[in-house]
Design an enzyme around this catalytic site. Sequence first.
Site, PDB file in Angstrom:
ATOM      1  N   LYS A   1      33.273  41.139  47.135  1.00 15.77           N
ATOM      2  CA  LYS A   1      33.267  42.354  46.830  1.00 15.77           C
ATOM      3  C   LYS A   1      33.210  43.405  47.975  1.00 15.77           C
ATOM      4  O   LYS A   1      31.685  43.383  48.239  1.00 15.77           O
ATOM      5  CB  LYS A   1      32.650  42.899  45.445  1.00 15.77           C
ATOM      6  CG  LYS A   1      32.751  44.319  45.092  1.00 15.77           C
ATOM      7  CD  LYS A   1      32.063  44.365  43.659  1.00 15.77           C
ATOM      8  CE  LYS A   1      32.255  46.001  43.074  1.00 15.77           C
ATOM      9  NZ  LYS A   1      31.429  46.140  42.011  1.00 15.77           N
TER      10      LYS A   1
ATOM     11  N   LYS B   1      37.951  41.796  46.023  1.00 21.21           N
ATOM     12  CA  LYS B   1      38.105  43.083  45.495  1.00 21.21           C
ATOM     13  C   LYS B   1      37.619  44.096  46.744  1.00 21.21           C
ATOM     14  O   LYS B   1      36.669  43.826  47.100  1.00 21.21           O
ATOM     15  CB  LYS B   1      37.263  43.362  44.389  1.00 21.21           C
ATOM     16  CG  LYS B   1      37.397  44.856  43.819  1.00 21.21           C
ATOM     17  CD  LYS B   1      36.202  44.814  42.876  1.00 21.21           C
ATOM     18  CE  LYS B   1      36.197  46.310  42.241  1.00 21.21           C
ATOM     19  NZ  LYS B   1      35.056  46.489  41.521  1.00 21.21           N
TER      20      LYS B   1
HETATM   21  C1  PBG Z   1      30.681  48.150  38.958  1.00 17.12           C
HETATM   22  C2  PBG Z   1      32.033  48.183  39.119  1.00 17.12           C
HETATM   23  C3  PBG Z   1      32.789  48.911  40.047  1.00 17.12           C
HETATM   24  C4  PBG Z   1      34.262  48.503  39.881  1.00 17.12           C
HETATM   25  C5  PBG Z   1      34.261  47.385  38.989  1.00 17.12           C
HETATM   26  N1  PBG Z   1      32.968  47.101  38.495  1.00 17.12           N
HETATM   27  C6  PBG Z   1      32.429  50.072  40.919  1.00 17.12           C
HETATM   28  C7  PBG Z   1      31.448  49.887  41.891  1.00 17.12           C
HETATM   29  O1  PBG Z   1      31.125  48.643  42.083  1.00 17.12           O
HETATM   30  O2  PBG Z   1      30.882  50.686  42.523  1.00 17.12           O
HETATM   31  C8  PBG Z   1      35.426  49.172  40.596  1.00 17.12           C
HETATM   32  C9  PBG Z   1      36.483  49.038  39.888  1.00 17.12           C
HETATM   33  C10 PBG Z   1      37.813  49.983  40.434  1.00 17.12           C
HETATM   34  O3  PBG Z   1      37.496  51.008  41.272  1.00 17.12           O
HETATM   35  O4  PBG Z   1      38.957  50.010  39.953  1.00 17.12           O
HETATM   36  N2  PBG Z   1      29.779  47.007  39.097  1.00 17.12           N
END
Ligand code: PBG
Length: 341
Positions: A195, A253
């Site tokens: 991520k 992601k």
């Molecule tokens: C939080 C989380 C996030 C997303 C999914 N879970 C945001 C982040 O890490 O700040 C992002 C999903 C999206 O932007 O569609 N842990």
Amino acid sequence: MLTHRPRRLRSTAAIRGLVRETRVHPEQLVLPAFVQEGESGSTPIDAMPGVHRHTIDSLLALIDEAMRLGVHSFAHFPKVADRLKTPNAREALRPETLACRAFRACRERFPEATLIADIALDPYSPDGHDGLVRDGVVVNDDTVAMLADMAVVHAEAGANILAPSDMMDGRVAAIRAALDSKGLTDTLIMSYAVKYASAFYGPFRGALDSAPKPRGGVPSDKKTYQMDPANTDEALREAALDVEEGADIVMVKPGLPYLDVIHRVSRAIGAPVAAYQVSGEYAMLRAAADAGGIAYTDALRETIVALARGGARIILTYGALDYARAWHDDNRSTNQGSTHT
Ligand code: PBG
């Protein structure tokens, strides 16, 4: 005479169908859904046209529609009331949270659905960080202990996949051990293994009011735990560690800006790879379509097949139902013998 005429393989819709390399079935898609308190109805999210925050009532209706369209998997994200957010994020462990009530309602009504719980502390903390913050640092090991408890609470509420999205080290092993110790040996883990610290999460954080807040030395970005967008070798290491720790599925992601990473990870790892087409990617498609530049559904389909071609077997996308509707329309017209040339 020309020996090679690759165009022959493109000459009719039927021939193109014969030689098509990549297909995405609606059952490969996961619909992320925002959940809010309230009796009924939903609230539109400005930056994401077509996407709403749902009360549990309206979430059940959404899932009902999705199941009919062949989309069977859902990732819930709760909007937690400000008064419930505390620096120690204890709300994340309460079995009666909005998220847990949503999982129980969905599990009861849709026993066959795949329900995915996001495991991270950001919706529950005023800091907006995925882990506990102490002296301006997002601490790892105490966060991991909490995430393991949070995972058990969500599995007991009805989630059958737990998706740690926090990027703390060692959390997959801790979650697996906690689940197994409660006899939850059949509950899956889909780790957000790779991520990135991405600008494309903006609309999501807006929808949940969960952006990291600069406050008394608390960092206002997630760069000490989410990955540097410049790195791919590190992605292989993160994915391998999570599989070793017991992840059933690993996720990359965001999606489209990281096709090379999806490709490398899927080649290197035996486990299925998921790609998350995140909120900012969806917002870009919608904004370009609204500006008159591109056709939304066609562009959505192209991005989804690109993620699959890149190596993703599972795709999380806010456009899941739009994709599924188009997929059914296509199949109907093909069955009626219409020529799509
Ligand atoms: C939080 C989380 C996030 C997303 C999914 N879970 C945001 C982040 O890490 O700040 C992002 C999903 C999206 O932007 O569609 N842990």
